[in-house]
Design an enzyme around this catalytic site. Structure first.
Site, PDB file in Angstrom:
ATOM      1  CE  LYS A  19       8.485  -1.185 -10.568  1.00  0.00           C
ATOM      2  NZ  LYS A  19       8.844  -2.168 -11.614  1.00  0.00           N
ATOM      3  CE  LYS A  74       8.562  -8.963 -16.275  1.00  0.00           C
ATOM      4  NZ  LYS A  74       9.809  -8.906 -15.579  1.00  0.00           N
ATOM      5  CD  GLU A  81       5.296  -9.584 -13.769  1.00  0.00           C
ATOM      6  OE1 GLU A  81       5.031  -9.157 -12.654  1.00  0.00           O
ATOM      7  OE2 GLU A  81       6.439  -9.544 -14.260  1.00  0.00           O
ATOM      8  CG  ASN A 108       2.637  -0.276   3.409  1.00  0.00           C
ATOM      9  OD1 ASN A 108       2.156  -1.348   3.056  1.00  0.00           O
ATOM     10  ND2 ASN A 108       3.846   0.126   3.038  1.00  0.00           N
ATOM     11  N   GLY A 109       1.363  -2.400   5.530  1.00  0.00           N
ATOM     12  CA  GLY A 109       1.970  -3.489   6.294  1.00  0.00           C
ATOM     13  C   GLY A 109       0.919  -4.251   7.084  1.00  0.00           C
ATOM     14  CB  CYS A 138      -0.848   0.038   1.253  1.00  0.00           C
ATOM     15  SG  CYS A 138      -1.791  -1.461   1.498  1.00  0.00           S
ATOM     16  CD1 TRP A 159      -1.428  -5.463  -4.183  1.00  0.00           C
ATOM     17  CD2 TRP A 159      -1.018  -6.421  -2.203  1.00  0.00           C
ATOM     18  NE1 TRP A 159      -1.122  -6.774  -4.406  1.00  0.00           N
ATOM     19  CE2 TRP A 159      -0.863  -7.392  -3.219  1.00  0.00           C
ATOM     20  CE3 TRP A 159      -0.810  -6.818  -0.885  1.00  0.00           C
ATOM     21  CZ2 TRP A 159      -0.509  -8.707  -2.954  1.00  0.00           C
ATOM     22  CZ3 TRP A 159      -0.466  -8.119  -0.616  1.00  0.00           C
ATOM     23  CH2 TRP A 159      -0.313  -9.055  -1.654  1.00  0.00           C
ATOM     24  CG  HIS A 216      14.306 -35.427 -16.328  1.00  0.00           C
ATOM     25  ND1 HIS A 216      14.709 -36.745 -16.248  1.00  0.00           N
ATOM     26  CD2 HIS A 216      15.358 -34.754 -16.872  1.00  0.00           C
ATOM     27  CE1 HIS A 216      15.949 -36.862 -16.698  1.00  0.00           C
ATOM     28  NE2 HIS A 216      16.361 -35.656 -17.089  1.00  0.00           N
ATOM     29  NE  ARG A 265       4.675   2.077  -1.828  1.00  0.00           N
ATOM     30  CZ  ARG A 265       5.886   1.851  -1.338  1.00  0.00           C
ATOM     31  NH1 ARG A 265       6.932   2.318  -1.965  1.00  0.00           N
ATOM     32  NH2 ARG A 265       6.060   1.165  -0.236  1.00  0.00           N
ATOM     33  CD  GLU A 285      12.289 -11.384 -16.165  1.00  0.00           C
ATOM     34  OE1 GLU A 285      11.930 -11.931 -15.117  1.00  0.00           O
ATOM     35  OE2 GLU A 285      11.934 -10.231 -16.468  1.00  0.00           O
TER      36      GLU A 285
END
Ligand code: F6R
Length: 636
Positions: A631, A511, A514, A104-105, A2, A80, A530, A27, A507
């Site tokens: 972010k 990308k 997400e 936040n948190g 947040c 968030w 395998h 954020r 990576e």
């Protein structure tokens, strides 16, 4: 995750809070809200903030707000969700009328505290942990005020400022004793309408910036761009009493703490991308510039990634790299560089697993190097803090200047990629790869290794790579075609490669998933047989990443295996590789410029990013703000 903003000053705040929330939205963006002290009403215990909250983006919130409001003190938040769904009743600020709080948190013991508060007759309005803060602060401020009033004869000589400080200090210290967790918050109180009370424990950043006749409280420097040119980062376990012209900072026990102001690196707001495009695309296209900037820095300030002899001595017995998400994939690449080029034994550990993994390595005194764009990722901060506690030296590669990781590290290597706003990281990643390679080369030059120096990329290779990145960006019409015709409708995409290319596949797949919400998986090409090869059915897209190198032939065999099982192969290779390929089994190909093997990640990152971007675009996804993500991940 947040974000928090607060302004206490002489000029109206509503517009400026909204602007700051717009910048901070990266954020967290489930919901947003603002509270301001109401200039039209005499404040008292009964409710006198103007508070607006809304589900969704800041632009939704701005539709609800009275923009003509003249209040000069206010707080704001983008959320968030952790505790409680992203609904309006759970959106911040939370207020009981007497007090308004943004947070936040996580308050880890919120459920015990909530039970106690309910037993004392309080009715909760939301499902959040934040609301316990509102009721606790209200309770203790009123208690401190009553105590003060009872003793007012003895305290008659105190100035209004002293009275305010006495009451707020007393109340907040009591509250901070009761709550635990990693958190940051800011609060407005009716009794002191020209004050913001702010505190942070650990992991959740909070800074106080100086404006013109005002102070700003904010979770990051970017949020204060254009509002404040100088800022003080609150240390762990400190709180601040902030008024128009006064900032007092204390430790949780009430001991006075010092302040140290740094220049805000984000004086100007990062220019917004053109209409209809996204920060992510803008940032993908900035990569050649970022690498050029880093090359110039290396050339002009030789010591920039020069590993001081102190660091070399520390790392000679090995190094542990730690990070999360994409930055962790940069660490995988970094390990390859450091081990092959510099001969340094390098371990990597996911930051979120760091503590559990390291607990058994009791005598490990090797330095730890954290990699992070934001420098605020809670898992990474916790990992470094744990290593520091054990007496290990800690270093970091960070993009955001003066971020928490930068401040806690014994030495910081900056990536200088500039502000990155798109939630999916792009230019910060390639900058991390560049820095790790430069460090490995420095180590190698200091002669701790047996890697033949002629096998290192030459100055010319480095110089050319910037042009190659630009050339690769110009191939975006191919990425658009492949994304529209193939990826867009896929349920599942596999990315396969070997060595450095395997890390790049991880990576590339991250990308893709997400931002496009398509399941994608990076697989070491040799591991297909395998297990993962079972996922392939007729038409499954498989991205084969194979610039021409010593592993090329083996990867080509794996490409045959997937094609034989019906996969639609999308090959990313270079001019030399293209000459050696059985084109009959390739559905589509992207041909990159050929470069030195150690530089290939800088180029290969680009088609991977463009695939994800154009697939998400074709699917109408919210590219800069993908669902459920933020972010800066400031919760563990
Ligand atoms: C993926 C992404 C995340 C971050 C991760 C670490 O595109 O952006 O996986 O890489 O959350 O963030 P930082 O680098 O800020 O520590």
């Amino acid at each position: 995750m947040c974000s928090i903003i607060g302004i206490v000053g002489d000029s109206p705040v509503v517009h400026r809070l909204l602007d700051a929330l717009g910048r901070l939205e990266y954020r967290g963006y489930d919901s947003a809200g603002i509270s301001v002290t109401n200039p039209a009403i005499n404040l008292g215990d009964t409710g006198n903030f103007l508070t607006w909250r809304s589900v969704g983006r800041v632009k939704e919130l701005s539709k609800k707000i009275d923009l003509s409001c003249k209040s000069t003190v206010g707080i704001g938040h983008t959320r968030w969700a952790t505790h409680g769904k992203p609904t309006e009743r759970n959106a911040h600020p939370h207020t009981d009328g007497f007090l308004s709080v943004v947070h936040n948190g996580i308050i880890e013991n919120f459920s015990e505290l909530k039970t106690e508060l309910i037993q004392s007759g309080i009715v909760f309005q939301s499902d959040t942990d934040t609301e316990v803060l509102v009721h606790l602060l209200s309770k203790y401020i009123k208690k401190a005020r009553n105590l003060y009033e009872a003793n007012s004869a003895a305290e008659a000589t105190k100035s209004p400022d002293d009275i305010r400080r006495t009451i707020l200090n007393d109340a907040i210290q009591n509250v901070l004793k009761k709550i635990c967790g990693s958190f940051a918050f800011a609060a407005l109180c009716s009794d002191f309408p020209e004050t913001i009370l702010a505190a942070r424990s650990t992991s959740c950043p909070l800074a106080v910036g100086k404006g013109i006749n005002e102070f700003i409280v904010c979770s990051d420097a970017f949020g204060m761009a254009g509002l404040s040119s100088e800022l003080h980062y609150l240390d762990d376990y400190t709180y601040a009493i902030v008024s128009r012209r006064n900032l007092s900072v204390f430790g949780f026990g009430g001991e006075k703490a010092s302040t140290r102001f740094y220049a805000n690196p984000f004086k100007q707001e990062s220019s917004k991308p053109e209409e209809q495009t996204h920060y992510m695309l803008k940032e993908i296209h900035e990569q050649p510039l970022v690498i050029q900037r880093l090359l110039d820095k290396v050339a002009s300030e030789r010591e920039i990634y020069d590993i001081s002899s102190e660091v070399i001595l520390d790392a000679i017995n090995g190094l542990t790299l730690t990070a999360c998400g994409t930055a962790f994939y940069a660490c995988m690449i970094g390990r390859y560089f450091l081990q092959t080029v510099a001969g340094i034994r390098t371990d990597i550990e996911l930051a979120s697993e760091f503590q559990s993994a390291q607990i058994s390595a009791r005598d490990d005194n090797r330095p730890v190097l954290a990699v992070s764009q934001s420098g605020e990722t809670a898992d990474t901060i916790k990992a470094l803090a744990y290593a520091k506690e054990r007496g290990q030296k800690i270093f970091s590669i960070v993009n955001v200047p003066q971020s928490s990781l930068a401040r806690m590290s014994h030495k910081v290597f900056y990536t200088h990629a500039g502000p990155e706003v798109g939630v999916a990281t792009t230019k910060a990643f390639t900058a991390q790869v560049f820095v790790l390679l430069s460090m490995a080369i420095e180590f190698s030059k200091k002669n701790y290794v047996n890697f033949p120096s002629e096998a290192l990329p030459s100055r010319d290779d480095f110089r050319k790579v910037v042009g190659y990145m630009t050339k690769t960006l110009s191939l975006d019409s191919q990425s658009i075609d492949i994304s529209n015709s193939l990826f867009r409708h896929a349920k599942n995409i596999l990315y396969i490669g070997r060595g450095l290319n395997y890390y790049m596949c991880l990576e590339g797949a991250l990308k893709m998933k997400e931002i496009s919400y398509i399941h994608a998986e990076g697989v070491a090409a040799g591991e297909l047989k395998h297990g993962p090869i079972a996922l392939i059915e007729d038409g499954t897209p498989v991205v084969v990443l194979a610039p021409f190198d010593d592993l090329f032939a083996k990867t080509m065999s794996n490409m045959q295996e997937v094609a034989a099982r019906g996969a639609k192969v999308v090959l990313i290779t270079d001019e030399i590789g293209m000459k050696h390929v059985d084109q009959s089994i390739v559905h589509s190909a992207v041909m990159l410029p050929h470069t030195h093997k150690l530089l290939t990640p800088l180029i290969c990152a680009i088609p991977m990013q463009l695939f994800a971007y154009y697939t998400a675009l074709a699917r109408g996804c919210d590219i800069d703000k993908p669902r459920n993500l933020a972010k800066s991940v400031t919760v563990e």
